[in-house]
Design a protein around this motif. Sequence first.
Motif, PDB file in Angstrom:
ATOM      1  N   GLU A 165       0.672  -1.233   0.010  1.00 50.17           N
ATOM      2  CA  GLU A 165       0.005   0.067  -0.050  1.00 50.17           C
ATOM      3  C   GLU A 165       1.034   1.237  -0.070  1.00 50.17           C
ATOM      4  OE1 GLU A 165      -0.346  -2.722   2.171  1.00 50.17           O
ATOM      5  OE2 GLU A 165      -2.407  -3.553   1.209  1.00 50.17           O
ATOM      6  N   GLU A 166       2.061   1.282   0.824  1.00 48.84           N
ATOM      7  CA  GLU A 166       2.744   2.430   0.753  1.00 48.84           C
ATOM      8  C   GLU A 166       3.290   2.755  -0.650  1.00 48.84           C
ATOM      9  OE1 GLU A 166       4.207   2.533   5.448  1.00 48.84           O
ATOM     10  OE2 GLU A 166       4.907   0.872   4.292  1.00 48.84           O
ATOM     11  N   ASN A 167       4.075   1.571  -1.039  1.00 51.20           N
ATOM     12  CA  ASN A 167       4.599   1.672  -2.563  1.00 51.20           C
ATOM     13  C   ASN A 167       3.702   2.004  -3.297  1.00 51.20           C
ATOM     14  OD1 ASN A 167       7.201   0.801  -2.285  1.00 51.20           O
ATOM     15  ND2 ASN A 167       6.638  -1.277  -1.517  1.00 51.20           N
ATOM     16  N   MET A 170       3.638   5.883  -2.983  1.00 50.44           N
ATOM     17  CA  MET A 170       4.491   6.751  -3.682  1.00 50.44           C
ATOM     18  C   MET A 170       4.655   6.684  -4.838  1.00 50.44           C
ATOM     19  SD  MET A 170       7.522   5.320  -0.781  1.00 50.44           S
ATOM     20  CE  MET A 170       8.755   5.856  -1.970  1.00 50.44           C
ATOM     21  N   LYS A 171       3.962   5.577  -5.711  1.00 51.01           N
ATOM     22  CA  LYS A 171       4.405   5.549  -7.027  1.00 51.01           C
ATOM     23  C   LYS A 171       3.088   6.491  -7.482  1.00 51.01           C
ATOM     24  CE  LYS A 171       4.633   3.791 -11.455  1.00 51.01           C
ATOM     25  NZ  LYS A 171       5.326   4.459 -12.275  1.00 51.01           N
ATOM     26  N   LYS A 172       2.061   6.552  -6.917  1.00 48.57           N
ATOM     27  CA  LYS A 172       0.983   7.489  -7.516  1.00 48.57           C
ATOM     28  C   LYS A 172       1.456   9.206  -7.212  1.00 48.57           C
ATOM     29  CE  LYS A 172      -2.091   4.839  -9.102  1.00 48.57           C
ATOM     30  NZ  LYS A 172      -2.426   4.793 -10.513  1.00 48.57           N
ATOM     31  N   THR A 175       4.375   9.819  -9.531  1.00 44.89           N
ATOM     32  CA  THR A 175       3.847  10.104 -11.026  1.00 44.89           C
ATOM     33  C   THR A 175       3.228  11.216 -11.095  1.00 44.89           C
ATOM     34  OG1 THR A 175       3.862   7.758 -11.270  1.00 44.89           O
ATOM     35  CG2 THR A 175       2.740   8.865 -12.709  1.00 44.89           C
ATOM     36  N   ALA A 176       2.206  11.670 -10.117  1.00 49.84           N
ATOM     37  CA  ALA A 176       1.348  12.914 -10.209  1.00 49.84           C
ATOM     38  C   ALA A 176       2.442  14.023 -10.360  1.00 49.84           C
ATOM     39  CB  ALA A 176       0.376  12.763  -9.179  1.00 49.84           C
ATOM     40  N   LEU A 177       3.577  14.040  -9.671  1.00 52.10           N
ATOM     41  CA  LEU A 177       4.391  15.181  -9.724  1.00 52.10           C
ATOM     42  C   LEU A 177       5.116  15.150 -10.960  1.00 52.10           C
ATOM     43  CD1 LEU A 177       5.725  14.922  -5.856  1.00 52.10           C
ATOM     44  CD2 LEU A 177       4.324  16.770  -6.943  1.00 52.10           C
ATOM     45  N   GLY A 178       5.209  14.198 -11.618  1.00 53.35           N
ATOM     46  CA  GLY A 178       5.896  14.193 -12.870  1.00 53.35           C
ATOM     47  C   GLY A 178       7.142  13.362 -13.070  1.00 53.35           C
ATOM     48  N   ALA A 179       7.565  12.800 -11.737  1.00 54.85           N
ATOM     49  CA  ALA A 179       8.935  11.964 -11.775  1.00 54.85           C
ATOM     50  C   ALA A 179       8.700  10.597 -12.684  1.00 54.85           C
ATOM     51  CB  ALA A 179       9.022  11.632 -10.401  1.00 54.85           C
ATOM     52  N   VAL A 180       9.719  10.319 -13.445  1.00 52.52           N
ATOM     53  CA  VAL A 180       9.864   9.063 -13.922  1.00 52.52           C
ATOM     54  C   VAL A 180      10.994   8.118 -13.451  1.00 52.52           C
ATOM     55  CG1 VAL A 180       9.312  10.116 -16.262  1.00 52.52           C
ATOM     56  CG2 VAL A 180      11.594  10.198 -15.785  1.00 52.52           C
TER      57      VAL A 180
END
Length: 188
Positions: A165-167, A170-172, A175-180
């Motif tokens: 759940e934490e991972n 974090m992924k969401k 990704t929402a911040l634009g990190a790849v």
Amino acid sequence: MGQRVTGLWPVLRQVTGSDKTAHGAAVRTAHTDAITARTETADRVVKSVCPFCAVGCGQDVYVKDEQVVQIEGDPDSPISRGRLCPKGSASKSLVTSPTRVTTVRYRRPGGTDWEDLPLATAMDMIADRVLQARHDGWQELDDRGRKLRRTMGFASLGGATLDNEENYLMKKLYTALGAVQIENQARI
């Protein structure tokens, strides 16, 4: 006197008595009879999950007077069925160690000393730095004019102590911040 002392030795009681396997009276003394397990005197038991790896072993945290007094494997856990590895068994020290850091510690750039910060101040500093790194590393288009809408200003490396759940969160978030550049230590 020598006979009285040697008569107290568990090995002699085992050999000379009826408890040949030393599972009963042969190993009992007044001292062991006076000992009470920390789990018996606890006020309540709190269900938890071990923080050391991604397995997610269940833990029973025994609390007395709002202090953790013992941590044991949760026999109701379908994952660990009451068992803990050595690190999980020693996890009580995470919350009871006198050397545990319980404040936000910060060392300014170029500084040599640590200082305590309020949590709200530290969180604001982190948010400001993430947003600044996002802005500074933002790539709207590539050199051929294709939309990228990403930042190379920061990356995320999750740890194996994080649960699914934490991972996922974090992924969401990243990704929402634009990190790849989003990775997890469990895959490395």
